[in-house]
Design a protein around this motif. Structure first.
Motif, PDB file in Angstrom:
ATOM      1  N   GLU A 102      18.716  -4.791 -18.938  1.00 37.59           N
ATOM      2  CA  GLU A 102      18.838  -5.526 -20.198  1.00 37.59           C
ATOM      3  C   GLU A 102      18.063  -6.839 -20.176  1.00 37.59           C
ATOM      4  O   GLU A 102      17.293  -7.132 -21.102  1.00 37.59           O
ATOM      5  N   ALA A 105      14.223  -6.217 -19.961  1.00 35.91           N
ATOM      6  CA  ALA A 105      13.663  -5.667 -21.193  1.00 35.91           C
ATOM      7  C   ALA A 105      13.566  -6.719 -22.294  1.00 35.91           C
ATOM      8  O   ALA A 105      12.764  -6.575 -23.224  1.00 35.91           O
ATOM      9  N   ALA A 117      12.116  -1.685 -21.245  1.00 34.72           N
ATOM     10  CA  ALA A 117      12.505  -1.377 -22.627  1.00 34.72           C
ATOM     11  C   ALA A 117      12.383   0.113 -22.918  1.00 34.72           C
ATOM     12  O   ALA A 117      13.262   0.713 -23.571  1.00 34.72           O
ATOM     13  N   ARG A 120      15.240   1.963 -21.090  1.00 31.34           N
ATOM     14  CA  ARG A 120      16.516   1.752 -21.796  1.00 31.34           C
ATOM     15  C   ARG A 120      16.563   2.567 -23.090  1.00 31.34           C
ATOM     16  O   ARG A 120      17.606   3.118 -23.457  1.00 31.34           O
ATOM     17  N   LEU A 136      14.833  -0.391 -29.602  1.00 32.61           N
ATOM     18  CA  LEU A 136      14.084  -0.656 -28.369  1.00 32.61           C
ATOM     19  C   LEU A 136      12.657  -0.137 -28.474  1.00 32.61           C
ATOM     20  O   LEU A 136      11.709  -0.807 -28.052  1.00 32.61           O
ATOM     21  N   SER A 139      10.683  -2.488 -30.580  1.00 40.22           N
ATOM     22  CA  SER A 139      10.332  -3.735 -29.884  1.00 40.22           C
ATOM     23  C   SER A 139       9.057  -3.568 -29.072  1.00 40.22           C
ATOM     24  O   SER A 139       8.258  -4.505 -28.951  1.00 40.22           O
TER      25      SER A 139
END
Length: 266
Positions: A102, A105, A117, A120, A136, A139
Motif C-alpha cells: 500500500e 504503491a 500498484a 495490488r 489502481l 492511477s
C-alpha cells in the motif's frame, strides 16, 4: 706601457657588469613588488566573492552526494518492500502482500511504485474488488512517469473491468490506439473494440478487425480462435492457410478432401 689600457678596460668591464647586475636585481624587486601589489589588490577586490563561490560549490556538491545517497537508499528500501510483498503473494498470502504494497504503491514516480500498484490492482481484481482494482489501474494510466507498456496494460485492464458499465463509444475511444496491428496488446484490445463495433451495429468494421486479430501470429491462440470464429459469423474470411490451421489445431486432413476441393475449384 702596452699593459695599462688593458687593466683600465678590465676594470671598466667589471664595474659595468656590476652595474648591470644591480639594475637587474632592482628590476626584479620592482617586478615582485608590482606582482605582490597586484595580487593584494585582486584579492582585496575579488577574494571574498571567490571564496563565497568556492563555498557555494562545495555545499552544492555535498548536497548532491547526500541526495544521491538518499535516492539509492530509498530505491533499496522500495526494492526490499516489493520483494517481501511478492514473497508473501507467492506463498498464497494475498491479503498480506496487498497490505504491504500500500505505501509503496502510493508513491510518485515510476519503477517499484508502478509495479506495486499493478500487483495490488491484480489482487483486488482477483478478490472481486472491482472498484479498488479499477482505481489502481487508473492511477497507473495517469502516472506520466510510468513506462508506456505499463500504462497501456493498465488502460486495457481498466476497460476490461468496466466494459459492461461503459458505452461502446467510450470503449472504442479508450482502446482504439492499442487495437492496431503491431501494438503489444493488439489482440486483447482489438477484441474489445471489435465487440464495441458490434454493439454499434458496425458489422463490417467488427468483421475486419476480428480477421486481423485472427491473422496476428503474436496474439494468444485463444483470442485468435475466437476472432476467427467471429469473423466467419460476420462473413469475413480470416483463414489464410487451411492446412496450416488444421495442423495447428491438431486435425489431420484427408488428402482426398484436398483433391476434391481442387477439382471443384477447377
Amino acid at each position: 706601457m702596452a699593459l695599462t689600457p688593458k687593466k683600465k678596460q678590465s676594470s671598466d668591464d667589471k664595474r659595468s657588469r656590476q652595474a648591470n647586475a644591480e639594475q637587474e636585481a632592482l628590476v626584479r624587486e620592482v617586478d615582485e613588488a608590482v606582482r605582490q601589489s597586484d595580487a593584494e589588490a585582486f584579492l582585496e577586490a575579488w577574494g571574498k566573492p571567490l571564496f563565497g563561490l568556492l563555498i557555494a560549490g562545495l555545499v552544492a556538491f555535498g548536497g548532491y552526494l547526500y541526495w544521491d545517497s538518499r535516492q539509492e537508499a530509498e530505491m533499496e528500501r522500495d526494492s526490499e518492500a516489493l520483494v517481501g510483498a511478492l514473497d508473501q503473494i507467492q506463498a498464497g498470502n494475498l491479503d498480506s502482500g496487498f497490505d504491504r504494497l500500500e505505501e509503496l504503491a502510493g508513491k510518485d514516480g515510476a519503477g517499484a511504485a508502478v509495479v506495486a500498484a499493478m500487483v495490488r490492482a491484480g489482487i483486488a481484481e482477483q478478490r472481486g474488488d472491482t472498484e479498488v482494482a479499477a482505481s489502481l489501474f487508473q492511477s497507473v494510466v495517469e502516472n506520466e512517469d510510468a513506462a508506456p507498456a505499463f500504462r497501456d496494460l493498465a488502460r486495457l485492464r481498466g476497460v476490461a473491468l468496466n466494459y459492461d458499465d461503459m458505452s461502446s463509444a467510450e470503449v472504442i475511444a479508450a482502446l482504439k490506439p492499442l487495437a492496431v496491428p503491431g501494438e503489444p496488446y493488439f489482440a486483447s484490445a482489438g477484441e474489445l473494440v471489435a465487440h464495441a463495433y458490434l454493439d454499434q451495429g458496425q458489422r463490417a468494421e467488427a468483421g475486419a478487425l476480428f480477421a486481423e486479430i485472427a491473422k496476428d501470429d503474436n496474439g494468444p491462440e485463444s483470442i485468435r480462435s475466437r476472432a476467427r470464429q467471429m469473423a466467419g459469423v460476420l462473413g469475413v474470411d480470416a483463414i489464410e492457410d487451411v492446412d496450416a490451421l488444421l495442423e495447428e489445431q491438431g486435425v489431420e486432413r484427408d488428402p482426398a478432401e484436398g483433391e476434391n476441393a481442387a477439382a471443384t475449384t477447377e
